[in-house]
Design an enzyme around this catalytic site. Structure first.
Site, PDB file in Angstrom:
ATOM      1  N   ASP A 162     -10.488 -13.151 -38.762  1.00 49.77           N
ATOM      2  CA  ASP A 162      -9.265 -13.119 -39.533  1.00 49.77           C
ATOM      3  C   ASP A 162      -8.883 -14.573 -39.789  1.00 49.77           C
ATOM      4  O   ASP A 162      -9.398 -15.473 -39.132  1.00 49.77           O
ATOM      5  CB  ASP A 162      -8.217 -12.399 -38.682  1.00 49.77           C
ATOM      6  CG  ASP A 162      -6.867 -12.423 -39.336  1.00 49.77           C
ATOM      7  OD1 ASP A 162      -6.808 -12.252 -40.558  1.00 49.77           O
ATOM      8  OD2 ASP A 162      -5.871 -12.605 -38.617  1.00 49.77           O
ATOM      9  N   GLY A 167      -6.387 -11.179 -45.542  1.00 46.81           N
ATOM     10  CA  GLY A 167      -5.530 -10.526 -46.514  1.00 46.81           C
ATOM     11  C   GLY A 167      -4.930 -11.532 -47.473  1.00 46.81           C
ATOM     12  O   GLY A 167      -4.321 -11.169 -48.476  1.00 46.81           O
ATOM     13  N   LYS A 219       8.850 -25.204 -59.155  1.00 42.42           N
ATOM     14  CA  LYS A 219       7.707 -25.641 -58.340  1.00 42.42           C
ATOM     15  C   LYS A 219       6.610 -24.594 -58.479  1.00 42.42           C
ATOM     16  O   LYS A 219       6.900 -23.397 -58.628  1.00 42.42           O
ATOM     17  CB  LYS A 219       8.099 -25.820 -56.876  1.00 42.42           C
ATOM     18  CG  LYS A 219       8.464 -24.553 -56.142  1.00 42.42           C
ATOM     19  CD  LYS A 219       8.787 -24.848 -54.695  1.00 42.42           C
ATOM     20  CE  LYS A 219       9.147 -23.530 -53.984  1.00 42.42           C
ATOM     21  NZ  LYS A 219       9.772 -23.720 -52.709  1.00 42.42           N
TER      22      LYS A 219
END
Lengths: 1228, 353
Positions: free
Chosen positions: A392, A670, A555
């Site tokens: 991960d 993810g 931004k």
């Protein structure tokens, strides 16, 4: 759970009538009492024994025991089997009993929780286990939901209530549930007591996200969905109270339905061992058949003639029946080729290795006070064979802490640490300059602070932008003590940077932002938030300053922002671009900042079009995007920021070492592609040496296939070039389809680095399964969050990082520690050693048992195949459990070929494990062959010598007992010499065990052959005097010496030749260690670990979700509640915990270094504490808790649109304490 | 894990820094280097060689003669008689002659040998009751079940000693006669005592102890084994103390042989009188055999073995030869290893990758 199975088959639909126990009792639904324990005091022994005898090995030994009780067959006394078997069974039984005791305890605790049940119109306290289906129960804030409930009403408007589902699915954010509108009006207990609606719904199942049913009340039908359900295991949050109707209770609840058994993982050695044991059984049967045939022939040719001296046993009437019996007799004798002690010893060794992992100081993290933990004891040697690591990203590779690292303002770059070799730069102290500064903020370049102090306009504007253009919310507990709640840690880092440089974002209302600029409070009117999304990759705010000037601050990702600049910025843009390149090369996440002045007219015009787009019913998103696009033009560049996504300590080094060890690392995250790639570069997975980085992001099957094909071709073209593959979640979904699978695997495995981004937890597991299926390689998954659980469970080995994202991953894992870098020690040191030790152990074990047992086979040819043993029966009983067990255990637990530092210095040493070189079928056959050779020598040398020899007083030595003692002694000596050859690491323990075993052999033998024992049991100890009589004979010792020499010399010669001609790397390392112990010179490791990447990447690395923009401006905010903090404990909990910690620190002066998880001080602290507590208890306890608390399925972390909306709504309500009236307005 | 005693704060759970737990116990890591292995091989070879030569010389000094009398000469008649079970009671005596070329010096041991007799069958070996033979009275009258079918006779009387082993005792007896050059026959005196293990004679075999009773009275209520001609308490008519379970011949027989071909000690030359003071002189001998033991059923053979001993026992050519062969093989291996090591050996160093 068996209970439930019977239910399902019976139950087709469930009918529940509220407040009508008599009616509901007809259906005999399960009560709310849960029972995860397996035994009670009475059933323990039978049930446990029954379970244990389901193990093949145990049944086998039981079968042998029964055989031994048949006198015609019994070739060995019953105790040769029952002693080890009883030992094994009782150890396991004790373990199971302890295990179950803790289950009982936890069951009792859960069953006795109190809940308020509405009985006959009044609320009464009831234990959980007494709650029935059809009862209406009242839940209060922070209470656990007792059963699966249909939400009837709540104290909140519209029957809303909030739940946290962490125990159920691992998600720590809140979810909203709403009651059916008719019942939500029922309000108080009196009304509810008369509620007699009937629910008809599906039978119990394990689908957490689905429920369908109908409520019949007052002749009307209402559809029920999952939105109306409160599931057991959830915790009620932010809702004063609510009422629910029990639909499923106890074992029928979705939580319990999901608590499937955790998959039992087996190592490849285990599987190989099982195969080999089967082969050995086959071999055993073959030997039995050969000997039985021999017996048949012998009985016919010789035995029948010998009958006057020894008639056949009564049941035997011909030689065939005799042969049949002899087969079983030989099965009994020869069963020691697979002794029961094999399984026990393997378990003991693994347990020892697990303890070494737990004890390793170098895997102890002093920051979080956690030591590494081997949570399963069955997988250790597999750690030495890992080929693929699936990691991960967030929380595993990175700390999930963003820090403002560098910036470029008006063409001037700040934050560069001048000289990396020079003295450690001083950390800037902001407090004298700015009392509101965050004390944890780190920055080293004082020129930026100077620039702020001298009042450089660009710098001021730069930080003003940072303090205004965001969706962060602030909380001020006491004066000057600000806590920022940011959607993504990036934003938090930027706002904190502005805060420290004198532009403090203090508070906001839907229409205003209050900041303190250089000590002076300023309130801006917030006109609009042009929120972030993944397509726009930017966000803007439009504010009116106190002077009345309207300005847009923007931004965003440099790629999108730079093309929306005013042409006059050209020169500055070039300089800033260069800076951005530099930052990106350092693996930093970059953002470009710009502003635009708007005139009142421009604003009005745009505002109107914006309102129009906002109100549009169709294509609202597109219209809004177009409106935003329209105003984000002609901006003036301010500069750029660079944020460091802080990697965990030692990550690049670890990855480098692991890849040198030929382990392929895949990152499954993810996160979005840019972020993932960015991290890929900063942790040196991707380097600029890589010829090509393929990116697969196709949305259709065809495009993905095409992309894969083209890459496949180029990969095949040139094997020497390094490739990397980056694949997107949706492309991955196509790539994982059956027809593309192989293509994907072959391409991906040819690449040096693979990054899968935007993958769902399910996909993570699928990728792991894919490699498991196609590669036959050992996989390891490492992660820290609930979304990694599926992958951790499906990989061969799951490693949990006990970090900041809660404990779910750890609970599902096999090993846990707190730093990614410990992985190299776990694999290269512990895994490697475990593998080596286990292999050596198995080789030796099979060898020694074949050497031991096959002697009987040869003897069979001389004793008329009558299943006479060669040795004394006590020797047979004790050989495996006393005489030869400890030295090999010591080797299996303590052996080392090279010291631990060497295995880290030479990662190549890991390869034999991956290639399965140390113990495979070939090695097995070599061991077996060696064992058989030894048995031949051990039988025929004493045979040849003794058959004709006599003692020095003329008594022949060829009697059975002398022969038995001679062979047994020779055997013990030969296997002891062999273990001394096999042991590579002689600690005191090895010495004690080896010499002790030899000593114990002689001591026990003399004791068993003593007169005392014989006088008491003359029929049991008929070897009286043999030891003494035999071992005093020089011929016997000459025989033993000869046999030992003949057994050992060839082994020694082969070992020497192998070492001399084909030394393994470990031998070489060992040799160099031995020869040049003083002047060590590390070799085999590449000089610097990878060069820094320099590719240009852009990363608007905000969170995946949209900001709070809409909510803030719409003013749909709610009361400020400290409880609401919990809502933010989703993926970005780390920064949240940090601030919390900081706060606590300043408050109570508690020592800052403490278990982080324990600092989470909202009510599910109890849960976590409870779990943390359990971590200190033996591992087997855990298996149970995983069962209970965790659900087996896959966690979908990404919020769906609806729940996201509720989430945002709730969050803003929580933070902006607006009156309830306003919320009502919003709903209307 | 961490014993949370004096330790506090962030290191509370830190594992102990003990050499054992950190796997850093001082250890010796031997390795098979040429420096150790090759000298070891040469040394082994030398040791084996010396032992082999020494043993060979020792063995050379022993003498042995084996006389197979199964159906040699006149014993053939007896052999035929024994073929028929019904003649079991009939005694048959035959004589076998042989000559010794060189005198047997020192102690001479007289063995009888049996071939193809399986004392090592599992059920045969189990078919005995050590408790009975150690003098337990309850086992005397009620022998172990293992003795079946030689536990009780047809009349239900317990057999003492019970079991197949005792039942099949070797019951040939021998008289050795030396015929000197003048033709005079000298009976060779054989010591029939001290032919058992010390423990067997003194521990393992005991007569039931009953005060003031004769042996015959003690064994009252038992019967002799099926194939025996005399009861156990009358085995040795010449020596009263050699009767019952502590009879030397019985004890020797009860020590089961490991292999189907075996020899058992029958007697030792008594060297007190001439001409046997120095052993057996060279010359002609004859053995008078009371031929009782039938071997034709199982195609067995019977032998008489005469041998002298050295410090390590009787004549045994296998051991010295095995040592010499082993020695030469080790030497061969050592030479090969040396050559390989010198020519192709990597010696560890140049294998660094």
């Amino acid at each position: 759970m068996t209970h439930f199975v019977s239910h399902v088959s019976a139950e087709e639909e469930r009918r529940v009538r509220a407040n009508d126990r008599e009616y509901n009792e007809k259906f005999q639904y399960a009560s709310n009492c849960i029972m995860t324990s397996k035994y009670n005091i009475i059933t323990f022994l039978p049930v446990n024994l029954f379970e244990q005898f389901q193990e093949v090995a145990n049944t086998y030994f039981l079968f042998l025991l029964i055989l031994q009780l048949i006198p015609q067959i019994s070739s060995l006394s019953w105790f040769t089997t029952i002693v080890p078997l009883a030992l094994v069974l009782s150890i396991t039984a004790v373990k199971d009993a302890t295990d179950d005791y803790f289950r009982h305890k936890s069951d009792n605790q859960v069953n006795n929780r109190q809940s308020q049940v509405l009985i006959r119109g009044s609320l009464q306290n009831e234990k959980w286990m007494n709650v029935r289906v059809g009862d209406i129960i009242k839940l209060e804030n922070n209470q656990f939901v007792a059963a699966d409930l249909l939400l009837l009403s709540s104290s909140e408007p519209h029957g809303l209530c909030y739940i946290e589902t962490a125990e159920l699915d691992g998600e720590t954010n809140m979810k909203v549930r709403q009651s059916v509108s008719v019942t939500s009006e029922l309000g108080d207990p009196n009304n509810l007591a008369s509620f007699d609606g009937e629910v008809v719904c599906e039978p119990p199942n394990n689908k957490l996200d689905r429920f369908c049913g109908t409520l019949y009340w007052r002749d009307k039908k209402y559809t029920l969905t999952n939105q109306n359900m409160l599931l057991r295991g959830c915790v009620l949050r932010n809702t004063e109270a609510c009422y629910g109707l029990v639909i499923f209770a106890g074992p029928d609840t979705k939580l319990m339905q999901n608590s499937g058994r955790t998959k039992f993982k087996r190592t490849s050695i285990d599987r190989l061992m099982n195969t080999l044991v089967l082969w050995i059984f086959g071999f055993l049967v073959c030997m039995g058949v050969i000997l039985a045939v021999g017996n048949a022939v012998w009985e016919r040719e010789v035995g029948s003639l010998f009958q006057s001296y020894l008639p056949w046993d009564p049941p035997v009437d011909n030689f065939l029946f005799s042969a049949f019996l002899s087969f079983w007799s030989y099965v009994i004798i020869l069963n020691t080729v697979v002794p029961i002690s094999l399984y026990v010893s393997v378990e003991v060794i693994r347990l020892g290795h697990s303890y070494f992992i737990n004890w390793d100081q170098q895997m102890f993290c002093s920051q979080c006070n956690t030591a590494a933990e081997a949570r399963t004891t069955t997988l250790n040697e597999e750690l030495g064979q890992v080929e693929y690591i699936f990691s991960d990203k967030t929380g595993t590779l990175t700390q999930n802490i963003m820090s403002f690292n560098k910036c470029s303002i008006n063409g001037q770059t700040y934050g560069e640490v001048t000289d990396p070799l020079g003295p450690q730069p001083k950390r800037l102290d902001f407090t004298p300059f700015n009392p509101l500064a965050d004390p944890d903020f780190c920055f080293y370049d004082d020129t930026l602070l100077e620039s702020v102090k001298v009042g450089d306009l660009h710098t001021h504007e730069f930080f003003r932008l940072l303090s205004l253009c965001h969706t962060v919310m602030s909380e001020e507990k006491s004066e000057g003590e600000l806590v920022y709640k940011a959607q993504s840690p990036d934003e938090g880092a930027l706002v904190t940077a502005a805060r420290n440089f004198g532009f403090v974002f203090r508070s906001r209302t839907p229409g205003t932002i209050t900041t303190i600029e250089m000590g002076r409070p300023v309130t801006y009117t917030l006109l609009a938030i042009l929120d972030f999304n993944n397509i726009r990759k930017r966000m803007s705010v439009i504010v009116r300053n106190p002077e009345g000037k309207i300005r847009l601050y923007c931004k965003g990702a440099d790629t999108v922002l730079l093309e929306r600049l005013h042409p006059c910025n050209h020169e500055l843009m070039n300089i800033t671009s260069d800076h951005l390149n530099e930052y990106a090369a350092d693996g930093l996440r970059t953002l470009a900042l710009a502003y635009r002045d708007l005139s009142e007219d421009e604003w009005e015009a745009w505002s109107a079009s914006h309102r129009c787009a906002d109100k549009a019913t169709d294509c609202r998103e597109d219209r809004l995007a177009a409106a935003y696009e329209q105003i984000e033009q002609d901006m003036m560049l301010l500069g750029a920021t660079a944020i460091e996504d802080k990697l965990q300590e030692g990550v690049p080094e670890t990855i480098a070492v692991l890849s040198l060890a030929n382990i392929k690392i895949w990152v499954l995250t993810g996160d979005k592609q840019e972020t993932a790639v960015n991290i890929g570069y900063s942790c040196k997975m991707l380097t600029d040496d890589m010829t090509e980085v393929f990116i697969i992001s196709g949305h259709t099957v065809q495009s993905v296939r095409q992309e894969l094909r083209s890459e496949h071709v180029s990969v095949l073209d040139d094997v020497w070039i390094e490739f990397a593959l980056i694949i997107n979640g949706h492309s991955l979904a196509h790539a994982l389809e059956a027809d593309m699978e192989t293509e994907f695997v072959s391409t991906a495995c040819a690449c040096k680095a693979v990054i899968c981004c935007r993958v769902t937890p399910l996909q993570k597991a699928q990728v792991v399964e894919l490699i498991k299926k196609h590669k036959k390689a050992v996989t390891l998954a490492i992660g820290d969050g609930a979304n990694d659980v599926s992958m951790i469970k499906s990989a061969h080995i799951g490693v949990g990082i006990s970090g900041q994202e809660g404990i779910q991953a750890v609970l599902a894992s096999d090993y846990s520690f707190s730093q990614f870098r410990f992985l190299q020690r776990l694999l290269l040191v512990h895994g490697r050693w475990s593998y080596l030790r286990m292999c050596r152990f198995l080789c030796y074990f099979f060898y020694k048992n074949f050497a031991f047992t096959m002697v009987h086979f040869w003897f069979g040819f001389f004793c008329g195949f009558s299943a006479q043993t060669v040795y004394d029966q006590y020797f047979i009983t004790l050989y495996n459990i006393v005489y030869t067990s400890l030295p090999v255990l010591a080797m299996g637990i303590f052996d080392q070929d090279v010291p631990d530092q060497r295995s880290l210095e030479y990662p190549k040493l890991y390869e034999p494990g991956q290639l399965n070189l140390l113990f495979n079928k070939k090695e097995f056959f070599i061991c077996i062959a060696q064992g058989i050779y030894t048995s031949v020598v051990l039988f025929f040398v004493p045979y040849a010598v003794l058959s004709d020899a006599t003692q020095s007083n003329g008594v022949p030595l060829a009697d059975y007992q002398t022969f038995a003692v001679t062979t047994a002694t020779a055997l013990v000596i030969v296997v002891s010499v062999q273990i001394t050859l096999d042991t590579g690491f002689w600690t005191v323990i090895n010495h004690v065990f080896v010499w002790g075993s030899l000593g114990s052999y002689f001591t026990i033998m003399f004791a068993l052959h003593s007169q005392t024992l014989f006088r008491i049991f003359p029929n049991q100890f008929h070897f009286v005097g043999s030891a003494q009589s035999t071992l005093l004979q020089p011929v016997v010792w000459l025989t033993i010496a000869l046999a030992t020499a003949i057994c050992i010399v060839p082994v020694l010669a082969f070992r020497f030749l192998k070492l001399d001609l084909k030394p393994q790397l470990s031998d070489t390392v060992r040799y160099t260690q031995l020869v040049r112990q003083k002047k060590r010179k590390p070799v085999g490791r590449s000089g610097r670990l990878g060069a820094r990447g320099g590719s240009r990447r852009s990363g608007y690395a905000f969170a995946h979700q949209e900001g709070f923009g809409e909510l803030i401006t719409s003013g749909k905010n709610m009361r400020l509640s400290s409880l609401a903090l919990a809502t933010f404990a989703s993926r970005h909990s780390s920064s949240w915990i940090d601030t919390l910690r900081r706060k606590k620190h300043t408050h109570a002066h508690t020592p800052p270094k403490h278990c982080k998880t324990c600092k989470i001080c909202f009510p599910f602290l109890s849960l976590i504490c409870c779990l943390t507590y359990f971590t200190s208890t033996p591992h087997f306890l855990f298996l149970h808790h995983i069962d209970v608390f965790y659900y087996n399925g896959l966690v979908e972390l990404h919020l769906n649109a609806r729940s996201q909306c509720f989430f945002l709504l709730f969050a803003s309500q929580a933070f902006f304490g607006l009156p309830k009236a306003q919320i009502m307005l919003m709903y209307l | 894990m961490g014993k949370e005693k004096a330790k506090s704060g962030s290191l509370a759970r830190r594992p102990d820094n003990s050499a054992f737990k950190q796997q850093r116990l001082p250890a010796w890591s031997p390795m098979l280097t040429a420096n150790t292995v090759l000298p070891f091989f040469y040394f082994m070879s030398l040791i084996c060689m010396l032992l082999g030569v020494w043993l060979l010389l020792t063995v050379q000094s022993t003498q042995e003669i084996k006389v197979d009398y199964t159906h040699a000469g006149e014993c053939n008649v007896c052999f035929e008689i024994r073929k028929n079970m019904s003649n079991a009671g009939e005694s048959c005596i035959c004589t076998v002659e042989f000559s010794i070329e060189k005198p047997f010096k020192g102690d001479v041991f007289f063995y009888y040998g049996l071939q193809n007799f399986h004392q090592n069958l599992r059920r045969y070996m189990d078919s005995r009751d050590d408790a009975q033979m150690v003098g337990w009275k309850e086992n005397l009258k009620n022998p172990s079940i293992y003795c079946e079918p030689f536990k009780k006779d047809q009349n239900g009387l317990p057999i003492a000693p019970c079991g197949a082993v005792a039942n099949s005792i070797f019951n040939d007896s021998f008289t050795l006669t030396y015929i000197d050059s003048s033709g005079t026959e000298h009976k060779v005196p054989l010591l029939r005592r001290g032919i058992t293990w010390y423990t067997d004679k003194n521990v393992k075999f005991r007569n039931p102890k009953v005060d003031n009773l004769t042996l015959a009275q003690v064994f009252e209520g038992t019967t002799k084994p099926l194939y025996w001609q005399k009861p156990v308490y009358e085995l040795d008519p010449h020596q009263a103390t050699n009767n019952g379970f502590i009879n030397d011949d019985l004890i020797v027989w009860m020590r089961e042989a490991a292999f189907p071909n075996f020899k058992k000690l029958y007697g030792i030359l008594y060297r007190a009188n001439k001409p046997f003071t120095k052993g057996l002189p060279a010359g002609n001998y004859k053995i008078e055999i009371s031929y009782n033991f039938p071997v034709q059923y199982f195609r067995g053979r019977k032998q008489v073995v005469l041998t002298t001993l050295t410090w390590f026992g009787g004549q045994n050519h296998f051991l010295p030869i095995a040592y010499l062969v082993t020695s030469s093989l080790i030497l061969l291996i050592a030479v090969v290893l040396t050559v390989v090591w010198l020519k192709f050996g990597k010696n560890g160093k140049n294998m660094e990758e």
